[in-house]
Design an enzyme around this catalytic site. Structure first.
Site, PDB file in Angstrom:
ATOM      1  CG  HIS A 130      -3.558 -17.630  -0.693  1.00  0.00           C
ATOM      2  ND1 HIS A 130      -3.253 -18.473  -1.738  1.00  0.00           N
ATOM      3  CD2 HIS A 130      -4.265 -18.376   0.173  1.00  0.00           C
ATOM      4  CE1 HIS A 130      -3.726 -19.677  -1.498  1.00  0.00           C
ATOM      5  NE2 HIS A 130      -4.347 -19.648  -0.337  1.00  0.00           N
TER       6      HIS A 130
ATOM      7  CE1 TYR B  88      -8.593 -21.385  -0.124  1.00  0.00           C
ATOM      8  CE2 TYR B  88      -7.134 -19.612   0.566  1.00  0.00           C
ATOM      9  CZ  TYR B  88      -7.338 -20.937   0.247  1.00  0.00           C
ATOM     10  OH  TYR B  88      -6.303 -21.827   0.287  1.00  0.00           O
TER      11      TYR B  88
ATOM     12  CG  HIS C 254      -2.428 -24.684  -8.521  1.00  0.00           C
ATOM     13  ND1 HIS C 254      -3.059 -25.602  -7.705  1.00  0.00           N
ATOM     14  CD2 HIS C 254      -2.509 -23.488  -7.855  1.00  0.00           C
ATOM     15  CE1 HIS C 254      -3.498 -24.990  -6.608  1.00  0.00           C
ATOM     16  NE2 HIS C 254      -3.189 -23.713  -6.683  1.00  0.00           N
TER      17      HIS C 254
ATOM     18  CG  HIS D 147      -6.032 -23.073 -16.495  1.00  0.00           C
ATOM     19  ND1 HIS D 147      -4.786 -22.520 -16.635  1.00  0.00           N
ATOM     20  CD2 HIS D 147      -6.865 -22.274 -17.194  1.00  0.00           C
ATOM     21  CE1 HIS D 147      -4.854 -21.436 -17.388  1.00  0.00           C
ATOM     22  NE2 HIS D 147      -6.114 -21.257 -17.748  1.00  0.00           N
TER      23      HIS D 147
ATOM     24  NE  ARG E 200       2.581 -18.013 -13.639  1.00  0.00           N
ATOM     25  CZ  ARG E 200       1.887 -17.523 -12.601  1.00  0.00           C
ATOM     26  NH1 ARG E 200       2.313 -17.706 -11.367  1.00  0.00           N
ATOM     27  NH2 ARG E 200       0.777 -16.850 -12.786  1.00  0.00           N
ATOM     28  NE  ARG E 201       3.452 -13.843 -13.556  1.00  0.00           N
ATOM     29  CZ  ARG E 201       3.806 -14.335 -12.367  1.00  0.00           C
ATOM     30  NH1 ARG E 201       4.983 -14.874 -12.192  1.00  0.00           N
ATOM     31  NH2 ARG E 201       2.971 -14.263 -11.363  1.00  0.00           N
TER      32      ARG E 201
HETATM   33 FE1  HAS Z   1      -3.453 -22.063  -5.196  1.00  0.00          FE
HETATM   34  C1  HAS Z   1      -0.849 -20.415  -6.744  1.00  0.00           C
HETATM   35  C2  HAS Z   1      -1.378 -23.071  -2.688  1.00  0.00           C
HETATM   36  C3  HAS Z   1      -6.112 -23.554  -3.546  1.00  0.00           C
HETATM   37  C4  HAS Z   1      -5.649 -20.422  -7.277  1.00  0.00           C
HETATM   38  N1  HAS Z   1      -3.282 -20.688  -6.713  1.00  0.00           N
HETATM   39  C5  HAS Z   1      -2.119 -20.160  -7.206  1.00  0.00           C
HETATM   40  C6  HAS Z   1      -2.432 -19.246  -8.277  1.00  0.00           C
HETATM   41  C7  HAS Z   1      -3.795 -19.225  -8.398  1.00  0.00           C
HETATM   42  C8  HAS Z   1      -4.315 -20.148  -7.420  1.00  0.00           C
HETATM   43  C9  HAS Z   1      -4.608 -18.375  -9.347  1.00  0.00           C
HETATM   44  O1  HAS Z   1       1.422 -22.383  -1.673  1.00  0.00           O
HETATM   45  C10 HAS Z   1      -1.427 -18.481  -9.132  1.00  0.00           C
HETATM   46  C11 HAS Z   1      -1.154 -17.108  -8.606  1.00  0.00           C
HETATM   47  C12 HAS Z   1      -0.165 -16.415  -9.525  1.00  0.00           C
HETATM   48  O2  HAS Z   1      -0.598 -15.892 -10.561  1.00  0.00           O
HETATM   49  O3  HAS Z   1       1.025 -16.433  -9.228  1.00  0.00           O
HETATM   50  N2  HAS Z   1      -3.673 -23.160  -3.483  1.00  0.00           N
HETATM   51  C13 HAS Z   1      -2.702 -23.450  -2.610  1.00  0.00           C
HETATM   52  C14 HAS Z   1      -3.247 -24.244  -1.518  1.00  0.00           C
HETATM   53  C15 HAS Z   1      -4.586 -24.394  -1.767  1.00  0.00           C
HETATM   54  C16 HAS Z   1      -4.849 -23.686  -2.995  1.00  0.00           C
HETATM   55  C17 HAS Z   1      -2.509 -24.800  -0.340  1.00  0.00           C
HETATM   56  N3  HAS Z   1      -5.474 -22.022  -5.392  1.00  0.00           N
HETATM   57  C18 HAS Z   1      -6.387 -22.688  -4.607  1.00  0.00           C
HETATM   58  C19 HAS Z   1      -7.715 -22.363  -5.026  1.00  0.00           C
HETATM   59  C20 HAS Z   1      -7.586 -21.472  -6.067  1.00  0.00           C
HETATM   60  C21 HAS Z   1      -6.176 -21.274  -6.279  1.00  0.00           C
HETATM   61  C22 HAS Z   1      -8.966 -22.899  -4.389  1.00  0.00           C
HETATM   62  C23 HAS Z   1      -8.624 -20.798  -6.883  1.00  0.00           C
HETATM   63  C24 HAS Z   1      -9.899 -20.880  -6.683  1.00  0.00           C
HETATM   64  N4  HAS Z   1      -1.490 -21.823  -4.816  1.00  0.00           N
HETATM   65  C25 HAS Z   1      -0.838 -22.279  -3.712  1.00  0.00           C
HETATM   66  C26 HAS Z   1       0.542 -21.806  -3.734  1.00  0.00           C
HETATM   67  C27 HAS Z   1       0.694 -21.047  -4.879  1.00  0.00           C
HETATM   68  C28 HAS Z   1      -0.595 -21.067  -5.539  1.00  0.00           C
HETATM   69  C29 HAS Z   1       1.604 -22.063  -2.761  1.00  0.00           C
HETATM   70  C30 HAS Z   1       1.958 -20.303  -5.341  1.00  0.00           C
HETATM   71  C31 HAS Z   1       2.748 -21.112  -6.281  1.00  0.00           C
HETATM   72  C32 HAS Z   1       3.923 -20.309  -6.762  1.00  0.00           C
HETATM   73  O4  HAS Z   1       5.051 -20.604  -6.336  1.00  0.00           O
HETATM   74  O5  HAS Z   1       3.767 -19.380  -7.561  1.00  0.00           O
HETATM   75  C33 HAS Z   1      -5.583 -25.124  -0.872  1.00  0.00           C
HETATM   76  O6  HAS Z   1      -6.632 -24.250  -0.533  1.00  0.00           O
HETATM   77  C34 HAS Z   1      -6.107 -26.370  -1.484  1.00  0.00           C
HETATM   78  C35 HAS Z   1      -6.945 -27.190  -0.496  1.00  0.00           C
HETATM   79  C36 HAS Z   1      -7.872 -28.111  -1.209  1.00  0.00           C
HETATM   80  C37 HAS Z   1      -8.029 -29.412  -0.974  1.00  0.00           C
HETATM   81  C38 HAS Z   1      -8.987 -30.213  -1.834  1.00  0.00           C
HETATM   82  C39 HAS Z   1     -10.269 -30.619  -1.113  1.00  0.00           C
HETATM   83  C40 HAS Z   1     -11.157 -31.298  -2.083  1.00  0.00           C
HETATM   84  C41 HAS Z   1     -12.479 -31.063  -2.216  1.00  0.00           C
HETATM   85  C42 HAS Z   1     -13.239 -31.771  -3.297  1.00  0.00           C
HETATM   86  C43 HAS Z   1     -14.128 -32.889  -2.740  1.00  0.00           C
HETATM   87  C44 HAS Z   1     -14.685 -33.681  -3.872  1.00  0.00           C
HETATM   88  C45 HAS Z   1     -15.831 -34.366  -3.852  1.00  0.00           C
HETATM   89  C46 HAS Z   1     -16.284 -35.050  -5.091  1.00  0.00           C
HETATM   90  C47 HAS Z   1     -16.706 -34.450  -2.659  1.00  0.00           C
HETATM   91  C48 HAS Z   1      -7.292 -30.119   0.091  1.00  0.00           C
HETATM   92  C49 HAS Z   1     -13.201 -30.117  -1.330  1.00  0.00           C
HETATM   93  C50 HAS Z   1     -15.825 -36.486  -5.041  1.00  0.00           C
HETATM   94  C51 HAS Z   1     -15.538 -36.957  -6.412  1.00  0.00           C
HETATM   95  C52 HAS Z   1     -14.888 -38.088  -6.741  1.00  0.00           C
HETATM   96  C53 HAS Z   1     -14.688 -38.432  -8.179  1.00  0.00           C
HETATM   97  C54 HAS Z   1     -14.316 -39.040  -5.726  1.00  0.00           C
END
Ligand code: HAS
Length: 550
Positions: A219, A223, A370, A372, A435-436
Site C-alpha cells: 500500500h 504513495y 481503479h 488505471h 481480475r488476473r
Molecule cells: Fe488504491 C487497490 C484503497 C489510492 C493504486 N490501489 C489498489 C491497487 C493499486 C492501487 C495498484 O482499500 C491494486 C493492488 C493489487 O494489485 O491488488 N487506494 C485506496 C484508497 C486510496 C487509494 C483509500 N490506489 C490509490 C493510489 C494508487 C492506488 C493513489 C496509485 C497511485 N486501493 C484501495 C484498496 C484497494 C486498492 C482498498 C484493494 C482493493 C482490493 O480489494 O483488492 C486513497 O489514497 C485515495 C484518496 C484520494 C482522494 C482524491 C483526492 C483528489 C485529488 C484531485 C484534486 C483535483 C483537482 C483538479 C484539484 C480522496 C487530490 C480539479 C479538476 C476538476 C475537473 C474539478
C-alpha cells in the site's frame, strides 16, 4: 537556484532512459493483453498470458515509476540544494547500477518463462530463486540512491543551520523515508521467506505471512508513486501558472501525514482473507480513512492555487478564474487532467477501503479499473507533463511548437483511451468479472451477459487499450525528439526549471523534525501489526508446497 552540473544531468537522464525503455515494452504488453482477453489474439506457444501480465505490471508499475521518480528527485535536488558532491554522485551511480542489475535479472527471469507470478508474486506461486534475488537488488539499489539524496540534504542542512529546507527537498526526503520504511516488509518476506524457499533451503512457506508482509509494503508503494506526482502539483504547477504555493505548512503537513498513515493499512488489501481477526482489519480500515485526509488537503490546496492565480489574472464571478488558467501550455494541461482523473480514482479507493463494499469489488476488474485511474493516469500523466520540461532541461533542446502540438495529441489520446478502458473495467468488475484471469468467456449465460453492454465489453477495453498504445508510441517519439533531435536551445533553457519557492516563514519548525515522525510512524505500525503478525506466525499451518501453473 543552481544550474545543474553535467554529471548530475547525466545521472538523471540515465534513470529517465531506463524508465522510458520499460514504459515502451510495458505498454506493448498491455496491448497484447486486451487483445487476448478479446479473443482476437492467440499467443505463440512460447509466450504465456501470465508472463505478459507479469511483465506489464512490473515494467510499468514498478520499473517505469521508480526510475522516473529517481530522475525527478535527482534533477530537483541538484537544482534546489546545489550540485552533488563527488560522494553523493558516486553513491547515486552505484544505486542506479544496482537497481538496473536487479531489474534486468527480474526481466530475464520473466522473459525466460520462470517467473509468471504477476507483480504481487503471491505465494504459493513460486518463481525461480533469481527472480527474488533480482527484486532484492532492485530494492537495495533504490535505498542506495535514496540514502545518497538524504546525504545531500544533510550536507545542506549543516550548511544552513536552523533553516527549513526548500519544499522540494523536504518532500523528496519525506518520500524516501516512506519508501525505506515501506520496503522493510517486502525485504523481510523476500530475504527470509521466498529466497530460502525458492532455492530449496527451507521447506514450505507461510502464505498468509508472506501476503501480509507484501501488503505492508504494497500500500505505501502506491504513495511512493503518488507523492512525486503531488510534488509536481505542489511545487511545479504554481510556477508554471505563475502563481504561488498556497501554504508551505499545509504542503509539509500533508507529506508528514503520508509517512504516518500510509503504512499501517495493508490489511485493506486482505479484507477477504482468513487468518486475520476482524478487529485488525477494522483498525487498518480506520487508518486507511486517515490516509485519505492528506489527499483531500492536497485537492483543497490545488483549487486554492488555481483560484488565486485565476483571480489575479482578472477572472470574475464564481468560476471566471478557470478560463484564465494557461490551458495552452501542455505542461499545465497534462497535469490538470491528471488531477481530474484522481477525483474518480480517489473516490474508487474510498469504496475499496470500505470494509463491506470491498466484498463486492475485491478480485474483480473493478480493481484493475481503479489502478488505471490512479497510478495509470494521475501519476503517469503527471510524469508525462514533467517529461515535457525535464528532458529539454537536461539535454538543452527546445520543446518546439510542433512537439507541443503532438504532446496535446498524446495526452488527449491517453485520456480517451484510459476513460474507455477503465470505465469498462469498473463496470465489468461491478457485474462480477474477475481480475488476473486470461479469459472470462465462461460457459454460464449469466456471466456471458456481463460482456454484452455498450461499455461493459471486451471490445471497449481493446479499443481503449489500442488508443493507449498509440499514445505511448507518440510519447516515445516526443521523448526521442527532446533527447536527440529537437533544435538546440540557448543556455537560458538550463535556467527554466519550474520549481516554485514557497514562503516558509510561518511554518512550524517541528514539521521538519524527522525523528518525531519516524518515531510516531513506527508506533502506529507496531499497534497495527505486532499482534496480528505474531498470531499469523504462531498459528501457522504447515508451510505450503510450491505451485508453478505455467
Ligand atoms: Fe488504491 C487497490 C484503497 C489510492 C493504486 N490501489 C489498489 C491497487 C493499486 C492501487 C495498484 O482499500 C491494486 C493492488 C493489487 O494489485 O491488488 N487506494 C485506496 C484508497 C486510496 C487509494 C483509500 N490506489 C490509490 C493510489 C494508487 C492506488 C493513489 C496509485 C497511485 N486501493 C484501495 C484498496 C484497494 C486498492 C482498498 C484493494 C482493493 C482490493 O480489494 O483488492 C486513497 O489514497 C485515495 C484518496 C484520494 C482522494 C482524491 C483526492 C483528489 C485529488 C484531485 C484534486 C483535483 C483537482 C483538479 C484539484 C480522496 C487530490 C480539479 C479538476 C476538476 C475537473 C474539478
Amino acid at each position: 537556484m543552481n544550474v545543474m552540473q553535467k554529471g548530475d544531468r547525466l545521472l538523471a537522464l540515465s534513470n529517465l532512459g531506463f524508465a522510458y525503455a520499460a514504459f515502451l515494452i510495458g505498454t506493448l504488453c498491455g496491448l497484447l493483453q486486451v487483445f487476448i482477453r478479446n479473443d482476437a489474439l492467440t499467443l505463440p506457444s512460447w509466450l504465456d498470458y501470465y508472463q505478459v501480465l507479469t511483465a506489464h505490471g512490473l515494467l510499468l508499475a514498478i520499473v517505469f515509476t521508480t526510475f522516473f521518480i529517481f530522475a525527478f528527485f535527482q534533477a530537483g535536488m541538484s537544482r534546489t540544494l546545489g550540485a552533488f558532491g563527488p560522494k553523493v554522485l558516486l553513491w547515486n551511480w552505484i544505486g542506479f547500477w544496482v537497481t538496473s542489475i536487479g531489474t534486468l535479472l527480474v526481466v530475464v527471469m520473466v522473459i525466460s518463462g520462470q517467473a509468471s507470478v504477476l507483480y504481487t508474486f503471491y505465494a504459493p506461486l513460486q518463481a525461480h530463486g533469481l527472480f527474488y534475488v533480482g527484486l532484492a537488488l532492485f530494492v537495495i539499489g533504490t535505498w542506495i540512491q535514496g540514502f545518497a539524496l538524504v546525504g545531500h540534504y544533510i550536507v545542506w542542512r549543516k550548511q544552513n543551520k536552523g533553516e527549513l529546507s526548500p519544499l522540494f527537498a523536504f518532500m523528496t526526503v519525506a518520500t524516501v523515508i516512506l519508501w525505506v520504511i515501506a520496503c522493510l516488509g517486502v525485504v523481510a518476506t523476500v530475504l527470509f521467506q521466498f529466497i530460502p524457499w525458492a532455492f530449496g533451503w527451507a521447506q514450505g512457506i507461510n502464505v498468509e505471512l508472506s501476503r501480509s508482509l507484501f501488503w505492508y509494503f504494497g500500500h505505501p508503494l502506491v504513495y511512493f508513486w503518488l507523492l512525486p506526482a503531488y510534488m509536481a502539483w505542489y511545487v511545479i504547477v504554481p510556477k508554471i501558472i505563475g502563481g504561488r504555493v498556497f501554504s508551505d505548512s499545509l504542503a509539509r503537513l500533508s507529506f508528514v501525514l503520508f509517512i504516518l498513515f500510509s503504512i499501517p493499512v495493508g490489511f485493506h488489501h486482505q479484507l477477504t482473507e482468513p487468518g486475520i481477526a476482524s478487529f485488525w482489519k477494522f483498525l487498518q480500515t480506520v487508518l486507511t480513512f486517515m490516509v485519505i485526509i492528506p489527499s483531500l488537503m492536497t485537492a483543497f490546496s490545488m483549487f486554492a492555487t488555481f483560484e488565486l492565480r485565476g483571480r489575479e489574472l482578472g477572472g470574475k464571478g464564481l468560476f471566471g478564474w478557470v478560463t484564465k488558467l494557461p490551458w495552452r501550455d501542455v505542461r499545465f494541461t497534462s497535469i490538470f487532467i491528471a488531477m481530474a482523473f484522481f477525483i474518480p480514482g480517489g473516490a474508487g479507493g474510498i469504496i475499496n477501503a470500505s470494509f463491506q463494499m470491498n466484498e463486492v469489488i475485491h478480485n474483480t476488474l473493478w480493481v484493475v479499473g481503479h489502478f488505471h485511474i490512479t497510478v495509470g493516469t494521475p501519476v503517469a500523466m503527471t510524469f508525462f507533463g514533467l517529461t515535457f520540461w525535464l528532458i529539454p532541461h537536461l539535454t538543452g533542446r527546445r520543446f518546439t511548437k510542433s512537439l507541443q502540438k503532438l504532446a496535446f495529441l498524446q495526452i488527449g489520446t491517453w485520456s480517451i483511451g484510459m476513460l474507455l478502458m477503465s470505465t469498462a473495467q469498473h463496470m465489468l468488475g461491478l457485474l462480477g468479472a474477475p481480475r488476473r484471469t486470461a479469459y472470462t468467456g465462461y460457459a454460464h449465460e449469466d456471466a456471458q451477459a456481463w460482456f454484452e453492454g455498450v461499455l461493459s465489453n471486451h471490445v471497449t477495453m481493446a479499443v481503449g487499450g489500442s488508443i493507449l498504445f498509440l499514445s505511448a508510441v507518440l510519447l516515445i517519439f516526443i521523448v526521442v525528439q527532446l533527447w536527440w533531435l529537437a533544435p538546440k536551445a540557448d543556455e537560458s533553457t538550463f535556467m527554466h526549471f519550474p520549481i516554485a519557492d514557497s514562503d516558509s516563514s510561518s511554518t512550524p519548525k517541528f514539521l521538519e523534525n524527522w525523528k518525531i515522525w519516524i518515531g510516531v510512524a513506527f508506533i502506529l505500525i507496531a499497534l497495527a501489526y505486532t499482534i496480528p503478525l505474531s498470531e499469523i506466525i504462531q498459528h501457522a499451518p504447515p508451510g505450503s508446497d510450491r505451485f508453478q501453473t505455467w
